[in-house]
Design a protein around this motif. Structure first.
Motif, PDB file in Angstrom:
ATOM      1  N   ALA A 172      -7.676   3.201  -6.466  1.00 49.61           N
ATOM      2  CA  ALA A 172      -7.686   4.643  -6.725  1.00 49.61           C
ATOM      3  C   ALA A 172      -7.612   5.435  -5.420  1.00 49.61           C
ATOM      4  N   VAL A 173      -8.360   5.007  -4.413  1.00 46.97           N
ATOM      5  CA  VAL A 173      -8.317   5.681  -3.112  1.00 46.97           C
ATOM      6  C   VAL A 173      -6.916   5.563  -2.512  1.00 46.97           C
ATOM      7  N   GLY A 174      -6.331   4.376  -2.592  1.00 48.57           N
ATOM      8  CA  GLY A 174      -4.983   4.173  -2.064  1.00 48.57           C
ATOM      9  C   GLY A 174      -3.949   5.044  -2.763  1.00 48.57           C
ATOM     10  N   ILE A 175      -4.047   5.129  -4.086  1.00 50.51           N
ATOM     11  CA  ILE A 175      -3.115   5.961  -4.847  1.00 50.51           C
ATOM     12  C   ILE A 175      -3.315   7.438  -4.503  1.00 50.51           C
ATOM     13  N   ARG A 176      -4.578   7.854  -4.340  1.00 50.90           N
ATOM     14  CA  ARG A 176      -4.847   9.248  -3.970  1.00 50.90           C
ATOM     15  C   ARG A 176      -4.235   9.575  -2.608  1.00 50.90           C
ATOM     16  N   ILE A 177      -4.397   8.672  -1.654  1.00 50.22           N
ATOM     17  CA  ILE A 177      -3.806   8.890  -0.324  1.00 50.22           C
ATOM     18  C   ILE A 177      -2.295   9.008  -0.437  1.00 50.22           C
TER      19      ILE A 177
END
Length: 183
Positions: A172-177
């Motif tokens: 989720a953090v990677g997709i948000r970035i």
């Protein structure tokens, strides 16, 4: 302004610390502090590196930083999800094992790439760099340690699925970035 910037940069490291602690509930506070220290050092270091190299590499870094962060987080998250699935099948408890240095290092790099981009921007805006660099590192250290403690607490409620939950958080953090930079 600098405090808000420091908190917003620390969010990715907080999520990573919480997911690591969640997937390793037996993690000792001393190890969690070292992990948080790694996140803080990389946030500060990348901010400083960005400020230092502002004029030379800004266009190159902005083009690829989000892809590198996404790939590092996706690979680490996928590995955690896979380990969580194996944990459920085998029923073996690996909670006392601390995360590998490679996992901590890759998460430190992945969560600090935004700090590099921010440092590049700060390098163009101001000559004062000591306060932002120190504040970003200290805020990241403190907030990621607190998030790690919260992750340890949460792990007692989701025991068997903790590793997978941590992996999903990293995805989720990677997709948000990635989405933040692409949109």
């Amino acid at each position: 302004m600098v405090t808000g910037l420091a908190v917003s940069l620390a969010i990715d490291a907080c999520a990573a610390a919480a997911s690591l602690a969640c997937s390793h509930p037996g993690l000792k506070k001393r190890i969690l502090l070292l992990i948080s220290l790694s996140f803080g050092i990389f946030q500060s270091g990348m901010t400083f590196l960005g400020i230092f190299t502002a004029s030379s590499f800004m266009h190159l870094i902005q083009q690829w930083d989000h892809w590198i962060a996404f790939l590092l987080l996706a690979v680490t998250g996928s590995k955690m999800i896979r380990e969580g699935l194996l944990y459920r099948e085998e029923g073996a408890c690996r909670d006392a094992d601390p995360p590998s240095p490679w996992k901590v290092l890759s998460l430190s790099v992945a969560t600090s790439l935004d700090a590099l981009a921010v440092g590049l921007t700060l390098g163009f805006l101001s000559r004062a760099f000591l306060l932002p660099v120190l504040l970003i590192g200290l805020v990241t250290l403190g907030l990621s340690f607190l998030s790690g403690l919260a992750g340890k607490f949460l792990a007692t409620f989701i025991e068997r699925y903790a590793e997978m939950a941590g992996g999903l958080v990293l995805w989720a953090v990677g997709i948000r970035i990635l989405l933040t930079h692409l949109l």
